[in-house]
Design an enzyme around this catalytic site. Structure first.
Site, PDB file in Angstrom:
ATOM      1  N   TYR A 442      45.325  35.447  43.192  1.00 39.02           N
ATOM      2  CA  TYR A 442      45.416  37.011  41.950  1.00 39.02           C
ATOM      3  C   TYR A 442      44.745  37.046  40.840  1.00 39.02           C
ATOM      4  O   TYR A 442      44.174  36.565  40.884  1.00 39.02           O
ATOM      5  CB  TYR A 442      47.327  37.231  42.085  1.00 39.02           C
ATOM      6  N   GLU A 443      44.706  38.318  40.471  1.00 33.89           N
ATOM      7  CA  GLU A 443      43.707  38.481  39.266  1.00 33.89           C
ATOM      8  C   GLU A 443      42.468  38.291  39.903  1.00 33.89           C
ATOM      9  O   GLU A 443      41.306  38.227  38.674  1.00 33.89           O
ATOM     10  CB  GLU A 443      44.342  38.278  38.572  1.00 33.89           C
ATOM     11  N   GLY A 444      41.896  38.555  41.223  1.00 24.66           N
ATOM     12  CA  GLY A 444      40.380  38.460  41.457  1.00 24.66           C
ATOM     13  C   GLY A 444      40.761  36.733  42.523  1.00 24.66           C
ATOM     14  O   GLY A 444      40.641  35.789  41.295  1.00 24.66           O
TER      15      GLY A 444
END
Lengths: 598, 598
Positions: A442-444
């Protein structure tokens, strides 16, 4: 149950002995009065909160998970979570590093960094509830109107209200340009927002009175793609003019995901059904505000893995001292026992030291990064602000991807130390592995981070920012190049620094002709860059330790630091040899594979 | 739900085009009539069983888990498991490779190998119920008395009864010499066995009428340590003289473990309370029989990870074709769509090809190993039997540790292809990661495997067995050394073969002075040896593919094979560069760390 002792001594070492943060902080007007004792005292108390309140809830929270009542859309968090959150607010922990203008305590970000590391060690899933609030706070603090700030920031600072970031939709994760959620302007200046979001961490819960969702959506006339996305505040409950809670807004939890880990954090499907929102920043410029949040979150995700790496190490070390099994290859060590503690076995030590070296290297990097963020915002010298921001931009994808990959390696290694017991839930080791696994996504995803590093941060300005970091390495090499005792730490980073320059130029040249060369090399490149950064900090840590020992300090802490540094350079740093080789193997073997991937 | 297509074409390629198994089989009297059509037809049906019956139960079984009724000690398996097992017996699958003397079908082991690969892909946890039976069958078949064989083997062949191996106790896993379970001889020649076992896979369940536990225990006068351990048959129900089931024996399930994965397989705590058993083999020589079982199980564990690697690859490939997100770095490919399938991105391809290369390499190695096991037992030429057994002994720790580590890398890579969806249970990807994780631990941790390889199998006979494998590599190099088209595949293995010789001598020399040097190098050594073995098989597969293409065969299968071989040598094989470097960094940085690990 897992054990945990806050690593206060190592935090103090990093902050006060290696980075000398108080001098840097005192140079900034907002922290002119800051001193080491204050920082240490706050963290000592913070460590108690993490250990006493959050740690006991970690395994039970994972087992119990969150419950959604689909008729009321209410989410109940596991037993004890609400009480812990109440203690968190009452202890003033939410306000730690927030702006005093909104009720914050104004402590340095590096203190918050260390406090969050400890909370992540104790309970990553719980910590995400307040953690997401920080990102939303930062976005509003930077891009909100005075009215928006007045309405929301006091309550978010106190922790009475929490925040979320609503980006992802079922068909769009990495590619936010595909977003469909719509925002219809209303006569009163507000917007009516309709759409479906998924994977919203801390998206619904019973910990706080209100949840302030920051939502990305499209205006009716928005241009296609990422340049047509705007940012909106969509509170769960509308807020009356006097600050009291008003009507329930049309934003609901439609479902909770069943996940591999972080099971006690509610990962919500969020339905927006004509929900009322107000715009943050300019129309179609929503990504500006969201990037404030995302950059904060990327550092925060690296910190999650740092926390898990540390706690996994501590538990595996305790087990390795206690568990007796087989004899040392060099003859019995615990002759009074039927077998030796497994700590005598070289590979057990290797697994433990891997986690230790990655934890301590990660702590150094994240504290350094927190200081860069502080300087970017609060330093009186404009050049320092600018330089700090640029260097932080370079380091952010490394903090996110390198630390979370290291967390994967470390939590799995520490679980392996337990043998079969590592696979059993009650020991807590397998949960560290499961919880860490989302941090790589997550978050890229970590692939996206590597493209951000190589494509945007390095090649995007022809290596100018990389050279800034290279200067730090160069200065250390110049300073210690003639010190024989430092040679074992300086030589590898000096060599890798030179290789990186050539390596970067090579990829840049190939990428100019074929962009897939950048995409093919990026993940390997990030691993190499990560080791250059870790190598730099390990050399600096060794430098401090050697100086203390030379000055007659007999604290075994410094001997331990040198031993871990030696291990790091001997057993982990050489990953760069393979990574540079596979990166150089290029894109053709990946892209000319249509038959293989038919 | 996960998708799965049995990789029959690749199995046929490995068996018939690369290994030419029918010629080898026909040289053995027991398989004189074997032909490729029979093998292919059996596997086609076997693939249907795996896909139609086992695959649909995989996620539901993981969710539901097993239930223990502590008052009756009965374990209920998840919904559908019992019916699937009934189909398994009725289809004759249990008897596939068993001895016709006990009702088996006498098919070659390589067929069973491929059948089990498919069952593991579909549902590893279910497959462990019949899988454990095979090991117990093999131990009894080799070491049982004629009476024991007559009593148990027919029912185990048919699958009506299952088997277990009861080794581990709470305080002894790796170190079986610490075992405490006691066996008291009785006047009638039986033994009364008392003690506690843990981690007994398939230890209790409702699939079969009886469970035949093979239990390690100590006689009252047994010498201490591993040389005082004997092996016993302890059936759940005693068996009457006429073969019918008699009294319930004093062996009970006292608890089930809550685990990270393989949740639908009952991992039982087994209480022996004066249970009646009969001895297998000689007193205090229990490890002889148990090693038959353990060696079979180690190959079986490698096969579990092969199955998971294959199914994870297939699902990730399907997702990468379907999911659209971002544009190719070289410009839009699916211009009619708002984004490109993620298969266009180099790193997505790298993750997919990693799993594909590891799956196909693993299949080649395990089929080759199954043929070695077959030859060891059934070849008419004594020298072939001996050589096959020795080579298999060398390859067994590689099959176990290299394949399960590769499974870890591959299932995690394939999960990563799914982004956030990979973390969500319903897609099935995170379960592959969780299920695979135990494979690195049980049947001897991967560290133990590496010590077995380097310490016992390689240095234990001064590299004699390693030279046997080296001869195979040397023959291929000699055969293809002048073929320019093969150079890209031959050069790396020829070079690594030479490096390995030097590397092995070096470690042997250092280990002679300090045994911890062996313990420090072993895990790295196994990775290097694994790549030498995989490199050899990938070169052989490329050889077959190049010949087919040269002969005008236009089946894209051969192009795919070459593309995957090129990927393997370019992106995975270079792991050896780092592994040799870190192994050479020696033991001092691991062992001189008492301060760091205080």
């Amino acid at each position: 149950m897992a054990v945990y002792t806050p690593p206060l001594r190592d935090m103090q070492f990093v902050m006060h002995e290696m980075l000398n943060v108080t001098a840097d902080l005192q140079a900034m007007p907002v922290h002119a009065d800051m001193d080491a004792d204050t920082i240490n005292a706050v963290l000592e108390e913070g460590g108690k909160f993490a250990t006493d309140v959050l740690l006991p809830l970690n395994i039970s929270g994972d087992t119990e998970g969150c419950q959604l009542d689909i008729t009321t859309h209410a989410v109940t968090t596991p037993t004890g979570y609400k009480a812990a959150y109440k203690q968190y607010i009452e202890g003033g922990w939410a306000a730690l590093a927030c702006d005093p203008a909104f009720g914050g305590q104004g402590l340095p970000l590096v203190v918050n960094q260390c406090f969050y590391e400890m909370m992540n060690s104790a309970n990553q899933a719980w910590t995400m509830y307040p953690g997401l609030t920080h990102g939303a706070y930062a976005a509003l603090h930077t891009h909100g109107t005075p009215e928006q700030k007045a309405t929301y920031l006091h309550k978010m600072t106190s922790g009475e209200w929490t925040g979320t970031m609503c980006l992802t939709e079922p068909h769009c994760g990495t590619d936010l340009g595909l977003m469909r959620t719509k925002a219809e302007p209303q006569a009163d200046g507000t917007y009516r927002i309709t759409g479906n979001k998924i994977f919203i961490s801390a998206g619904e819960h019973d910990l706080a009175d209100n949840i302030i969702h920051l939502v990305l959506a499209r205006l009716p006339d928005a241009p296609p793609g990422i340049k047509g996305v705007s940012l909106f505040i969509v509170p769960k409950f509308l807020v009356n003019a006097d600050g009291s809670l008003g009507e329930r807004n049309g934003i609901y939890c439609g479902g909770l995901e069943h996940k591999m880990g972080i099971k006690s954090n509610a990962t919500a499907q969020i339905v927006l059904d004509g929900a009322v929102g107000t715009m943050v920043g300019q129309p179609n410029k929503g990504m500006q505000g969201m990037f404030v949040m995302m950059n904060a979150a990327r550092l925060g995700v690296g910190n999650q893995s740092l926390g898990l790496t540390e706690v996994a190490f501590q538990n595996a070390l305790a087990y390795a001292k206690d568990r007796i099994q087989m004899r040392s290859l060099t003859g019995p060590k615990a002759k009074d026992k039927p077998a030796d503690p497994i700590l005598v076995h070289p590979d057990v030590r290797k697994m433990l030291l891997t986690a230790k070296a990655y934890a301590e290297g990660g702590r150094a990097l994240l504290c350094f990064s927190a200081m860069l963020l502080e300087k970017e915002h609060n330093h009186p010298d404009e050049k320092v602000r600018k330089d700090s921001g640029e260097l932080l931009a370079l380091l952010t994808p490394i903090c996110k991807a390198f630390l979370t990959d290291n967390g994967h390696i470390s939590t799995n290694a520490c679980m392996q130390v337990f043998g079969g017991h590592g696979f059993i839930k009650e020991w807590g080791m397998e949960q560290f592995v499961r919880d860490n696994r989302i941090n790589m996504i997550y978050e890229g995803t970590n692939t996206i981070q590597s493209l951000d590093l190589l494509g945007r941060k390095v090649l995007g300005n022809n290596g100018a920012t990389l050279k800034k970091f290279g200067k730090l390495v160069g200065a250390l090499v110049a300073e210690e190049g003639v010190n024989e005792k430092m040679a074992e730490f300086i030589t590898p980073i000096a060599m890798l620094g030179e290789q990186m320059t050539k390596f970067t130029t090579e990829i840049g040249f190939k990428g100019f002709q074929n962009p897939d060369e950048v995409g093919s090399a990026a993940v390997d490149y990030l691993r190499v860059a990560g080791h250059l950064v870790f190598g730099y900090f390990w050399a600096r840590m060794a430098q401090v330790a050697l100086r203390q020992i030379a000055a007659g300090n007999t604290d075994p802490f410094y001997v331990a630091k040198l031993q871990t540094a030696r291990f790091y350079f001997a057993k982990l740093f050489p990953e760069t040899a393979t990574a540079m080789r596979t990166a150089r193997a290029g894109s053709k073997v990946l892209m000319d594979t249509d038959a293989a991937l038919a």
